[in-house]
Enzyme design. Structure first.
Site: not given
Length: 871
Positions: A28, A97, A106, A108, A325, A441, A603, A732, A751, A753, A755, A818, A838
């Site tokens: 602001k 302000r 809105g 604060m 803004r 708002h 795979r 992995e 590749s 893995g 996770n 992947c 990739y």
């Protein structure tokens, strides 16, 4: 005195970096500074920097010298306005302000009309001969000051009903004394000190903290405090207040629009208590002001190169700007505006791409209403934020949170929303308010969240006590389902079916720019022809992971898989596998046909075999399966018990299955190469990559690679066709990363893995970790979700080491991701930094990943980084 904490609008700061300026003055304050530097009419102001707030929040006191600088700022305002702070004959009133670096509309606190007291109000009456105006200002100040500083809600004051304005003030002060146990303060300087503290403290109020959590705004930024001379939109009939946008923030149309209220202050407009008038009324009533306003704001947009949300006031026929803004806009508008500004040469393609977020892309993947479904429209309001949503009616933010926890979709219906409602708004599918306009708002928050919103639905009467809505002769209860269309303002009874939306041409154009800018390709995880078609439609550059086990779960195939698992010996197993081969081959043919020359990474079988059989405690399922397969139930139970593992994640799965039962790998590889050769004979281009999962020992990979090479030669000989292919491994396990230089001698690609790699490195179970990761985040033990964003310090360090080692050995090795991290913006930036070729993610995350890959390129170019080549 030399100032350290306070900046005047007349200061020449010589800071060209807008981001840096916002970091000091807040968004602001930076906006006010730009307005003033451009010579636009701005009431004089000074700004307390964010660093002062940071000091205050750390030390629970003002930094040394702050108040002296603030009093110097008051002298500056007095000199600029010719008025005196606290003086009853020629009073200066000010606004105090908040204004953080990132817009938090809105969330604060703000205090207006500060400087008024019992004596000053009399002076204003004498000066203006307008008691209604003077007492209105005093009334407003008592309300907002009591709320922000003493926690006495404004709604308590609104219950007081006295015709005489002077007596209303007395009643207000009596209520204040009753709640605060002290007289309402009369010293303007003491009020100013309290107001600054109140704004600083509002950084940590619950709604602001919730908003920062939703939008991932850092907790330590603090807020600036903007102290500005008041101008009065509630002065007389030639006064008013308005908010305008330099373009339409709903659809991106290049035309200013907004809302206006005569004889009102800005808070009346943005709070949503009153339904405002369209900006065009100003064009009719004050054409000169409107013309000047239009000219100024377009100049402002060109200067700042972004759509502006401008707050202005007219005091007795004179125009003033109070704020500008970057405007919150819908994703639809964001994309159109970005593309239009490139055409208008206001932005480069790179700048346009950086204006769009992954959340904006998500919006276009959301559904719309089925056009063939008959709609029972029960009422209409003002369309404030487009999109379609279906859910149960809830009448409070708290109820929205409660119901959403049960995985039920809700529509929040209120008279108007307040900043305190933001947590519930984040859980709702969309919002409806009975009052307010497109700058209220609810509307602003909805556009920021990319959710549908309808405002000003005056036909809705909410009975909060009985939890019902009355719309003409229709009564709806909390919990009843409605559907809302934020683009048309229609509220529809019941649940309207949703269908997938289409990408607008502007988004297709922007993603085509992104694809040209990004050096890293984006592939998709796709197991079926439908997945592959969707992936290609979304812009995928191939398939980065085709999970063959997902094909096994189809109804007509799973019985063969189960019989194969129950086979008495290898011969019987091979016989059953031969029945599965045609299914697998057809699957692969379809994938190759869809991709037609784009890479397809297949795979081999990964999950443990017990996943294809019912758990031993599911007696009924076991009985049904034994009957279906025509085998003895006890034989089935013994096999289930034999396959049971204490830790299946680390058990007989992945390449281990292919080594213990090589005939499974042989069948899959034969199916892959027969499919590839046959579609090649059809004229389809084949770009084949075979991926071996869960390798942690070089010899595991070599064992599987030998099967691939032997079977491929057999099939090539049988079919009279030959084609190139690549064989690689899914990285992995931590050990795979540690032996990357060994694997890189024999693998064509890696590749990651991510996770499973994250699970192994942290020792976290992806399924169970939420039990402790949420408390961990609350206690600041961890500040991110490691299964959403790659942990660069641990998991990322392991990946980086292995990539560098692999590339030293094999400079042509292809590297990718992947896991689901392949669709996460921060993880994509990390992948690009370390030189990956990739990423691969689910089909519907591909557009987001494309955008993120381009943004990663732009960020690295700005930082003059090509890629990390050493640790």
């Amino acid at each position: 005195m030399k100032r350290k904490w306070v900046y005047f609008l007349s200061d020449n700061l010589n800071i060209k970096d807008t981001d840096k300026l916002k970091g000091i003055l807040g968004g602001k304050g930076a906006g006010l500074y730009f307005l003033a530097r451009m010579g636009l009419p701005v009431p004089p102001a000074f700004i307390i920097s964010t660093s002062a707030c940071q000091y205050y929040l750390r030390n629970k006191k003002f930094p040394k010298g702050l108040l002296e600088e603030v009093y110097l700022g008051i002298k500056y305002l007095e000199k600029r306005t010719g008025k005196r702070f606290g003086n009853k004959d020629n009073p200066l009133l000010i606004s105090v302000r908040s204004g953080a670096k990132f817009s938090m509309p809105g969330m604060m606190d703000t205090i207006l009309n500060l400087g008024i007291n019992d004596e000053v109000v009399k002076g204003i009456i004498r000066k203006t001969n307008n008691p209604d105006f003077a007492y209105d200002i005093y009334k407003r100040f008592i309300e907002i000051f009591s709320d922000v500083i003493f926690g006495i809600k404004r709604e308590e004051f609104w219950k007081i009903s006295v015709d005489d304005k002077e007596k209303t003030i007395e009643k207000y002060k009596e209520l204040f004394y009753e709640r605060a146990k002290k007289e309402f303060p009369q010293d303007p300087y003491e009020c100013l000190k309290m107001a600054i503290e109140g704004v600083f403290n509002s950084w940590n109020n619950p709604r602001a903290k919730e908003y920062r959590k939703i939008y991932q705004i850092p907790e330590d930024l603090g807020t600036a405090v903007n102290i500005q001379a008041m101008v009065f939109g509630n002065w007389n009939e030639r006064s008013g207040t308005g908010v305008l946008f330099t373009r339409n923030v709903k659809n991106g149309e290049n035309k200013i629009y907004g809302e206006f209220l005569f004889q009102a202050q800005g808070e009346d407009l943005v709070a949503g208590h009153v339904t405002p008038l369209p900006l065009e009324v100003l064009k009719d009533k004050m054409p000169e002001i409107y013309s000047k306003l239009e000219r100024y704001v377009k100049k402002l947009e060109r200067k700042l190169k972004d759509v502006q949300d401008v707050e202005f006031t007219i005091e007795d026929g004179k125009l003033y700007f109070l704020q500008t803004r970057a405007a919150k806009r819908t994703p639809l508008a964001a994309v159109k505006i970005a593309c239009d500004m490139v055409k208008e040469k206001l932005l480069t393609k790179e700048e346009a791409i950086m204006r769009i977020s992954g959340e904006d892309i998500d919006y276009f993947l959301h559904p719309t209403f089925d056009p063939n479904y008959p709609l029972e429209i029960i009422t209409k309001g003002k369309p404030a934020s487009p999109g379609c949503a279906v859910g149960e009616i809830v009448l409070s933010a708290e109820k929205a949170i409660e119901i959403a926890k049960q995985n039920r979709k809700v529509i929040l219906v209120r008279d108007f929303t307040k900043a305190d409602d933001v947590a519930g708004m984040a859980k709702a599918e969309g919002f409806v308010t009975t009052t307010g306009g497109e700058t209220s708002h609810a509307a602003v928050v909805a556009r920021g969240m990319g959710k549908p919103c309808i405002v000003g639905c005056s036909e809705i009467d909410i009975d909060f006590e009985n939890k019902i809505l009355k719309i003409k002769d229709i009564i709806l209860k909390e919990g009843d389902k409605i559907s809302i269309n934020g683009a048309t303002g229609e509220i529809i009874k019941g649940e309207v079916p949703l269908i997938k939306s289409e990408f607008p041409e502007e988004l297709k154009l922007l993603l085509s720019w992104a694809e040209k800018i990004a050096k890293m390709k984006v592939r998709a995880n796709a197991d079926t022809p439908i997945d592959a078609e969707n992936a290609k439609k979304m812009g995928a550059n191939g398939i980065g992971l085709a999970r063959t086990e997902h094909m096994f779960f189809a109804k007509e195939r799973i019985k063969y898989v189960q019989l194969m698992i129950l086979a008495k010996d290898e011969k019987e197993r091979k016989d059953i596998l031969s029945k599965l081969l045609p299914f697998q081959k057809n699957d692969f043919k379809e994938l190759f046909r869809v991709m037609n020359g784009l890479p397809v990474t297949i795979r081999t079988l990964d999950p443990p075999l017990h996943e294809f059989l019912p758990p031993k405690e599911k007696t009924e399922a076991i009985n049904e399966l034994a009957k279906e397969l025509n085998i003895d139930k006890q034989v089935l139970i013994r096999k289930i018990e034999e396959l049971e593992e204490h830790n299946p994640m680390m058990g007989l799965r992945g390449c281990r299955l292919g080594i213990i039962y090589p005939e499974i790998t042989e069948m899959q590889i034969r199916a892959i190469f027969e499919a590839a050769c046959e579609v090649k004979q059809e004229g389809i281009k084949v770009n084949l990559e075979i991926m071996v999962p869960l390798v942690s020992i070089l010899e595991e990979f070599l064992f599987q690679k030998e099967i691939v090479e032997n079977i491929s030669k057999e099939v090539f000989r049988e079919k009279g066709v030959k084609l190139d292919y690549k064989i690689g491994t899914m990285m992995e396990t931590p050990r795979a990363c540690l032996i990357a230089k060994e694997l890189a001698k024999y693998a064509d690609f890696f590749s990651y893995g991510t996770n499973d790699l994250t699970q192994f490195v942290f020792g976290f179970s992806r399924d169970d970790s939420p039990k402790f990761l949420v408390p961990y985040q609350q206690r600041k033990i961890i500040n991110f979700e490691p299964f959403k964003t790659i942990d660069e310090k641990g998991v990322g360090s392991l990946i980086l080491d292995s990539v560098l080692e692999a590339k030293r050995i094999n400079k042509n090795i292809k590297i990718g991701i992947c896991g689901e991290h392949g669709g996460d913006e921060k993880s994509i930036l990390f992948a690009r930094k370390i030189g990956m070729d990739y990423v691969s993610c689910s089909p519907y995350r591909v557009p987001k990943a494309l955008l993120a890959a381009a943004q990663a390129e732009i960020i690295l170019k700005k930082k003059k980084i090509t890629q990390i080549t050493t640790k």
